[in-house]
Design a protein around this motif. Structure first.
Motif, PDB file in Angstrom:
ATOM      1  N   SER A  55       0.770  -1.141   0.057  1.00  0.00           N
ATOM      2  CA  SER A  55      -0.157  -0.058  -0.510  1.00  0.00           C
ATOM      3  C   SER A  55       1.064   0.799   0.526  1.00  0.00           C
ATOM      4  N   ASN A  56       0.838   1.893  -0.881  1.00  0.00           N
ATOM      5  CA  ASN A  56       1.673   3.531  -0.788  1.00  0.00           C
ATOM      6  C   ASN A  56       2.928   2.840  -0.903  1.00  0.00           C
ATOM      7  N   GLY A  57       3.185   1.846  -2.354  1.00  0.00           N
ATOM      8  CA  GLY A  57       4.823   1.607  -1.653  1.00  0.00           C
ATOM      9  C   GLY A  57       5.707   0.719  -0.420  1.00  0.00           C
ATOM     10  N   GLN A  58       4.751   0.452   0.411  1.00  0.00           N
ATOM     11  CA  GLN A  58       5.263   0.163   1.407  1.00  0.00           C
ATOM     12  C   GLN A  58       4.922  -1.298   1.622  1.00  0.00           C
ATOM     13  N   VAL A  59       5.243  -2.648   2.423  1.00  0.00           N
ATOM     14  CA  VAL A  59       4.644  -3.285   2.400  1.00  0.00           C
ATOM     15  C   VAL A  59       4.046  -3.451   3.908  1.00  0.00           C
ATOM     16  N   VAL A  60       2.692  -3.786   3.851  1.00  0.00           N
ATOM     17  CA  VAL A  60       2.589  -3.538   5.421  1.00  0.00           C
ATOM     18  C   VAL A  60       2.031  -4.783   5.673  1.00  0.00           C
ATOM     19  N   TRP A  61       2.321  -5.828   4.979  1.00  0.00           N
ATOM     20  CA  TRP A  61       1.465  -7.373   5.918  1.00  0.00           C
ATOM     21  C   TRP A  61       2.229  -8.167   4.522  1.00  0.00           C
ATOM     22  N   GLN A  62       2.392  -9.116   5.411  1.00  0.00           N
ATOM     23  CA  GLN A  62       2.856 -10.517   4.668  1.00  0.00           C
ATOM     24  C   GLN A  62       2.787 -11.262   5.791  1.00  0.00           C
ATOM     25  N   GLY A  63       3.158 -13.300   4.888  1.00  0.00           N
ATOM     26  CA  GLY A  63       2.200 -13.875   5.825  1.00  0.00           C
ATOM     27  C   GLY A  63       1.401 -14.961   5.742  1.00  0.00           C
ATOM     28  N   ASN A  64       0.772 -16.057   5.785  1.00  0.00           N
ATOM     29  CA  ASN A  64      -0.006 -16.657   4.755  1.00  0.00           C
ATOM     30  C   ASN A  64      -1.464 -16.606   4.255  1.00  0.00           C
ATOM     31  N   ILE A  65      -1.688 -16.395   3.091  1.00  0.00           N
ATOM     32  CA  ILE A  65      -2.762 -15.896   2.932  1.00  0.00           C
ATOM     33  C   ILE A  65      -4.204 -16.428   3.942  1.00  0.00           C
ATOM     34  N   SER A  66      -4.216 -17.391   4.894  1.00  0.00           N
ATOM     35  CA  SER A  66      -5.217 -17.949   5.015  1.00  0.00           C
ATOM     36  C   SER A  66      -5.341 -17.181   6.739  1.00  0.00           C
ATOM     37  N   ASP A  67      -4.344 -16.370   7.107  1.00  0.00           N
ATOM     38  CA  ASP A  67      -4.431 -15.518   7.859  1.00  0.00           C
ATOM     39  C   ASP A  67      -4.930 -13.889   7.909  1.00  0.00           C
ATOM     40  N   LEU A  68      -4.727 -14.177   6.376  1.00  0.00           N
ATOM     41  CA  LEU A  68      -5.397 -12.899   6.061  1.00  0.00           C
ATOM     42  C   LEU A  68      -6.675 -12.281   5.842  1.00  0.00           C
ATOM     43  N   LYS A  69      -7.678 -13.576   6.001  1.00  0.00           N
ATOM     44  CA  LYS A  69      -9.215 -13.880   6.031  1.00  0.00           C
ATOM     45  C   LYS A  69      -9.823 -13.106   6.799  1.00  0.00           C
ATOM     46  N   LYS A  70      -8.920 -13.235   8.135  1.00  0.00           N
ATOM     47  CA  LYS A  70      -9.937 -12.110   9.142  1.00  0.00           C
ATOM     48  C   LYS A  70      -9.894 -10.537   8.677  1.00  0.00           C
ATOM     49  N   PHE A  71      -9.536 -10.356   7.595  1.00  0.00           N
ATOM     50  CA  PHE A  71      -9.147  -8.658   7.621  1.00  0.00           C
ATOM     51  C   PHE A  71     -10.135  -8.686   6.755  1.00  0.00           C
ATOM     52  N   GLY A  72     -10.921  -9.453   6.001  1.00  0.00           N
ATOM     53  CA  GLY A  72     -12.094  -8.936   5.249  1.00  0.00           C
ATOM     54  C   GLY A  72     -12.359 -10.012   4.366  1.00  0.00           C
ATOM     55  N   GLU A  73     -13.648 -10.327   3.669  1.00  0.00           N
ATOM     56  CA  GLU A  73     -14.121 -11.220   3.118  1.00  0.00           C
ATOM     57  C   GLU A  73     -13.472 -11.576   1.798  1.00  0.00           C
ATOM     58  N   GLU A  74     -13.261 -11.869   0.603  1.00  0.00           N
ATOM     59  CA  GLU A  74     -12.182 -11.474  -0.086  1.00  0.00           C
ATOM     60  C   GLU A  74     -13.462 -11.084  -1.741  1.00  0.00           C
ATOM     61  N   ASN A  75     -14.006 -10.620  -0.942  1.00  0.00           N
ATOM     62  CA  ASN A  75     -14.884 -10.113  -2.478  1.00  0.00           C
ATOM     63  C   ASN A  75     -15.372  -8.508  -2.075  1.00  0.00           C
ATOM     64  N   GLU A  76     -14.541  -8.049  -1.152  1.00  0.00           N
ATOM     65  CA  GLU A  76     -14.131  -6.795   0.044  1.00  0.00           C
ATOM     66  C   GLU A  76     -13.796  -6.043  -0.459  1.00  0.00           C
ATOM     67  N   PRO A  77     -13.979  -4.501  -1.338  1.00  0.00           N
ATOM     68  CA  PRO A  77     -12.311  -4.541  -1.960  1.00  0.00           C
ATOM     69  C   PRO A  77     -11.344  -3.974  -0.823  1.00  0.00           C
ATOM     70  N   ILE A  78     -10.281  -4.339  -2.014  1.00  0.00           N
ATOM     71  CA  ILE A  78      -8.478  -4.635  -1.355  1.00  0.00           C
ATOM     72  C   ILE A  78      -9.016  -3.095  -0.538  1.00  0.00           C
ATOM     73  N   GLU A  79      -8.941  -2.414  -0.980  1.00  0.00           N
ATOM     74  CA  GLU A  79      -8.392  -1.601  -0.070  1.00  0.00           C
ATOM     75  C   GLU A  79      -9.427  -1.426   1.142  1.00  0.00           C
ATOM     76  N   SER A  80     -10.471  -1.582   1.245  1.00  0.00           N
ATOM     77  CA  SER A  80     -10.738  -2.220   3.391  1.00  0.00           C
ATOM     78  C   SER A  80     -10.337  -2.940   3.560  1.00  0.00           C
TER      79      SER A  80
END
Length: 237
Positions: A202-227
């Protein structure tokens, strides 16, 4: 072994900073999604890895090599976001020409296989300039795959493709178990289907990295990535 490594990479276009101190590693054989909104720096990252750009600061390595080296370039297959095959050549001529440059054996068999798999056989004698955007995208993907690369860099690989073709491409990419793959996308559902790990920009910086399964807690896959990015940013404050 690390196939891709970025160390504190900075890239600017004039006064605009596209990447700001970006660092990550991708081990050989990993399937990783580079996820983020438009303008996050995803395409710039891929261009640095494939050797189309040099960083202003920091270091980019491909299997420990400078991306501009002949050896590094020989093991990479690259699909740019706005692919532009040779417009005046036919579909087959594009594939045969790139195959010859890449030193591919059994060129005819390899070209035929890709033409059939990507449903391009009926267009093989057509000049690229006459193709739809979807068929140009399929050809560009075939060009990236023609030499069975060790490392695949794919920038929005499903752009312009119809649903049946998307499914075929996803199946093909998932079957390439030995390849290292970095897929740039702004759609979480695509990231989930093509990768097991994710790097969020985001804005040219790494804001998170890890297993994609752990990313689900931050939003549903059909949500806009901005959210999703907004929630990630809140979580790391």
């Amino acid at each position: 072994m690390n196939c891709i490594e970025l160390r504190n990479v900075v890239k600017k276009y004039g006064k605009v900073t596209a990447l700001n101190n970006v660092s990550f590693t991708i081990e050989c054989g990993e399937k990783v999604a580079l996820l983020g909104p438009n303008g996050a720096g995803k395409s710039t990252t891929l261009k640095l890895i494939v050797g189309l750009l040099r960083p202003d600061n920091g270091e980019v390595l491909v299997k420990g090599l400078d991306p501009f080296s002949t050896k590094a370039r020989g093991i990479i297959g690259y699909l740019p976001e706005d692919a532009s095959p040779y417009l005046m050549l036919t579909v087959r001529e594009n594939l045969e020409y790139i195959a010859s440059l890449r030193g591919v054996n059994n060129v005819k068999d390899k070209v035929d296989k890709l033409l059939d798999f990507l449903a391009l056989r009926q267009y093989e004698k057509n000049r690229v300039m006459s193709l739809s955007r979807g068929n140009r995208q399929k050809l560009a993907l075939a060009l990236a795959l023609i030499h069975d690369p060790e490392i695949l860099l794919l920038d929005e690989p499903l752009n312009y493709l119809d649903i049946p073709t998307q499914e075929r491409v996803i199946s093909l990419l998932n079957s390439m178990t030995n390849a290292t793959m970095l897929v740039s996308t702004h759609i979480m559902s695509i990231a989930r289907r093509l990768a097991s790990k994710v790097i969020v920009l985001s804005n040219g910086q790494v804001v998170w990295q890890g297993n994609i399964s752990d990313l689900k807690k931050f939003g549903e896959e059909n949500e806009p990535i901005e959210s999703i990015v907004a929630r990630l940013m809140e979580s790391v404050k």
